[in-house]
Design a protein around this motif. Structure first.
Motif, mmCIF file in Angstrom:
data_model
loop_
_atom_site.group_PDB
_atom_site.id
_atom_site.type_symbol
_atom_site.label_atom_id
_atom_site.label_comp_id
_atom_site.label_asym_id
_atom_site.label_seq_id
_atom_site.Cartn_x
_atom_site.Cartn_y
_atom_site.Cartn_z
ATOM 1 N N LEU A 237 69.507 64.498 47.673
ATOM 2 C CA LEU A 237 70.554 63.477 47.746
ATOM 3 C C LEU A 237 71.390 63.558 46.468
ATOM 4 O O LEU A 237 70.849 63.524 45.366
ATOM 5 N N LYS A 238 72.711 63.653 46.618
ATOM 6 C CA LYS A 238 73.614 63.743 45.466
ATOM 7 C C LYS A 238 74.421 62.450 45.385
ATOM 8 O O LYS A 238 75.278 62.181 46.234
ATOM 9 N N LEU A 239 74.123 61.641 44.365
ATOM 10 C CA LEU A 239 74.790 60.357 44.167
ATOM 11 C C LEU A 239 75.876 60.525 43.110
ATOM 12 O O LEU A 239 75.579 60.858 41.954
ATOM 13 N N ARG A 240 77.125 60.300 43.493
ATOM 14 C CA ARG A 240 78.248 60.435 42.562
ATOM 15 C C ARG A 240 78.353 59.178 41.718
ATOM 16 O O ARG A 240 78.517 58.071 42.217
ATOM 17 N N LYS A 241 78.231 59.343 40.401
ATOM 18 C CA LYS A 241 78.314 58.206 39.496
ATOM 19 C C LYS A 241 79.708 57.588 39.515
ATOM 20 O O LYS A 241 80.715 58.296 39.606
ATOM 21 N N ALA A 242 79.755 56.260 39.393
ATOM 22 C CA ALA A 242 81.039 55.589 39.260
ATOM 23 C C ALA A 242 81.598 55.753 37.855
ATOM 24 O O ALA A 242 82.809 55.765 37.663
ATOM 25 N N ASP A 243 80.719 55.915 36.878
ATOM 26 C CA ASP A 243 81.128 56.086 35.474
ATOM 27 C C ASP A 243 80.519 57.387 34.957
ATOM 28 O O ASP A 243 79.294 57.504 34.814
ATOM 29 N N ASP A 244 81.361 58.371 34.674
ATOM 30 C CA ASP A 244 80.859 59.665 34.219
ATOM 31 C C ASP A 244 80.148 59.573 32.874
ATOM 32 O O ASP A 244 79.288 60.399 32.558
ATOM 33 N N ALA A 245 80.479 58.590 32.080
ATOM 34 C CA ALA A 245 79.877 58.470 30.749
ATOM 35 C C ALA A 245 78.550 57.729 30.777
ATOM 36 O O ALA A 245 77.848 57.675 29.762
ATOM 37 N N ALA A 246 78.199 57.169 31.925
ATOM 38 C CA ALA A 246 76.976 56.358 32.003
ATOM 39 C C ALA A 246 75.747 57.255 32.106
ATOM 40 O O ALA A 246 75.744 58.270 32.809
ATOM 41 N N THR A 247 74.705 56.871 31.375
ATOM 42 C CA THR A 247 73.398 57.546 31.463
ATOM 43 C C THR A 247 72.403 56.563 32.062
ATOM 44 O O THR A 247 72.184 55.488 31.518
ATOM 45 N N TRP A 248 71.820 56.956 33.188
ATOM 46 C CA TRP A 248 70.880 56.070 33.867
ATOM 47 C C TRP A 248 69.509 56.166 33.212
ATOM 48 O O TRP A 248 68.943 57.274 33.098
ATOM 49 N N PRO A 249 68.898 55.060 32.792
ATOM 50 C CA PRO A 249 67.549 55.121 32.232
ATOM 51 C C PRO A 249 66.477 55.316 33.294
ATOM 52 O O PRO A 249 65.380 55.761 33.002
ATOM 53 N N SER A 250 66.784 54.960 34.537
ATOM 54 C CA SER A 250 65.852 55.149 35.661
ATOM 55 C C SER A 250 66.661 55.163 36.948
ATOM 56 O O SER A 250 67.852 54.812 36.953
ATOM 57 N N LEU A 251 66.026 55.574 38.056
ATOM 58 C CA LEU A 251 66.746 55.625 39.329
ATOM 59 C C LEU A 251 67.106 54.225 39.805
ATOM 60 O O LEU A 251 68.198 54.003 40.332
ATOM 61 N N ASP A 252 66.204 53.279 39.611
ATOM 62 C CA ASP A 252 66.513 51.896 39.961
ATOM 63 C C ASP A 252 66.869 51.124 38.689
ATOM 64 O O ASP A 252 67.002 51.710 37.613
ATOM 65 N N ASP A 253 67.014 49.816 38.810
ATOM 66 C CA ASP A 253 67.430 49.021 37.648
ATOM 67 C C ASP A 253 66.262 48.458 36.859
ATOM 68 O O ASP A 253 66.458 47.562 36.034
ATOM 69 N N SER A 254 65.043 48.966 37.075
ATOM 70 C CA SER A 254 63.880 48.419 36.375
ATOM 71 C C SER A 254 63.987 48.615 34.871
ATOM 72 O O SER A 254 63.689 47.707 34.087
#
Length: 276
Positions: free
Chosen positions: A200-217
């Motif tokens: 699954l390829k999820l396109r980020k809304a913000d290219d500069a954002a780094t996700w700490p986890s797949l969910d918001d935990s």
């Protein structure tokens, strides 16, 4: 002794009275089955059988009214006609087995309610500056039709449902109700990779954002930590120690108690020390 008869290809008839009773019982049983039958193919077969039994009864009655000297022979002749009718029916009428549809697989569909899904037990993910990629190994993916893979992309959530797999659980789901960041649903996609892996390829809304986890935990954990630090700024040392003690496990509570006692002894020792 009662007369007996036998003809090749026809059931043996012990006595005329017994055969007549059997025919009557069979007709009653067919009428009962016809009354409770629901499928048209089954009703058709039962109606043909009942018509043949009634023809046997009519033949027996006609023989009796004309004074035939051998009622048992008439019954056997009627039975022979019935056997011939059965043979023709077997060639033309659909069988009961073919009229009944095969049972559904219970591991794929719940017949009494909605489809049941089990969560995916294994998956991994990584990210680049533009995409978050989710990898799901699925045994049997290569043979799975595309319409049995259902994906719902939303700005802050993801739902994947896979149906009809060969090995149980047949139906599986990946549900992330709150993603680690926002995505652009129309630019998301999926592709089948080697070794029966779904990507699954999820396109980020913000290219500069780094996700700490797949969910918001991880995001929630960090936010809670910051709120806790801010709240602790207005607390005294004693209040902080009490809070730490309340949140600690048994081992932590023992360590805090020892540190408190050691500190108290040091403070009392300094107070008792004579002044030179």
């Amino acid at each position: 002794a009662a007369a007996t008869s036998w003809r090749p290809g026809v059931r043996g008839v012990e006595t005329s009275a017994q055969t007549a009773a059997d025919v009557l019982n069979e007709r009653s049983e067919l009428q009962r089955l016809l009354a409770i039958a629901q499928r048209e193919a089954v009703k058709h077969v039962l109606e043909q059988q009942l018509a043949q039994r009634q023809a046997v009864d009519s033949t027996v009655a006609a023989e009796g009214n004309t004074g035939a000297s051998s009622p048992s022979a008439a019954i056997v002749d009627a039975a022979a006609a019935e056997a011939a009718g059965n043979s023709a029916q077997e060639r033309s009428a659909p069988s009961l087995a073919s009229a009944v549809p095969p049972p559904q697989r219970k591991d794929r569909v719940n017949p009494t309610g909605p489809r049941i899904y089990e969560p995916f037990s294994r998956y991994s993910w990584d990210q680049s500056s533009k995409f978050v990629k989710v990898y799901l190994p699925i045994e049997g993916l290569d043979d799975l039709p595309e319409e049995q893979i259902k994906i719902e992309y939303r700005e802050t959530s993801l739902k994947l449902e896979v149906e009809g797999l060969r090995r149980p659980p047949a139906n599986r789901r990946l549900l992330v109700s709150a993603l680690g960041g926002a995505i652009q649903p129309l630019q998301c996609s999926h592709v089948r990779k080697a070794n029966e892996t779904l990507l699954l390829k999820l396109r980020k809304a913000d290219d500069a954002a780094t996700w700490p986890s797949l969910d918001d935990s991880a995001v929630k954990k960090e936010l809670h930590h910051k709120e806790k630090i801010q709240a602790n700024k207005s607390k005294s040392t004693s209040e902080l120690l009490q809070q730490m003690y309340a949140e600690a496990d048994e081992e932590g509570k023992a360590a805090l108690s020892k540190a408190w006692e050691d500190g108290r002894e040091k403070r009392e020792g300094k107070l008792r020390k004579p002044v030179a």
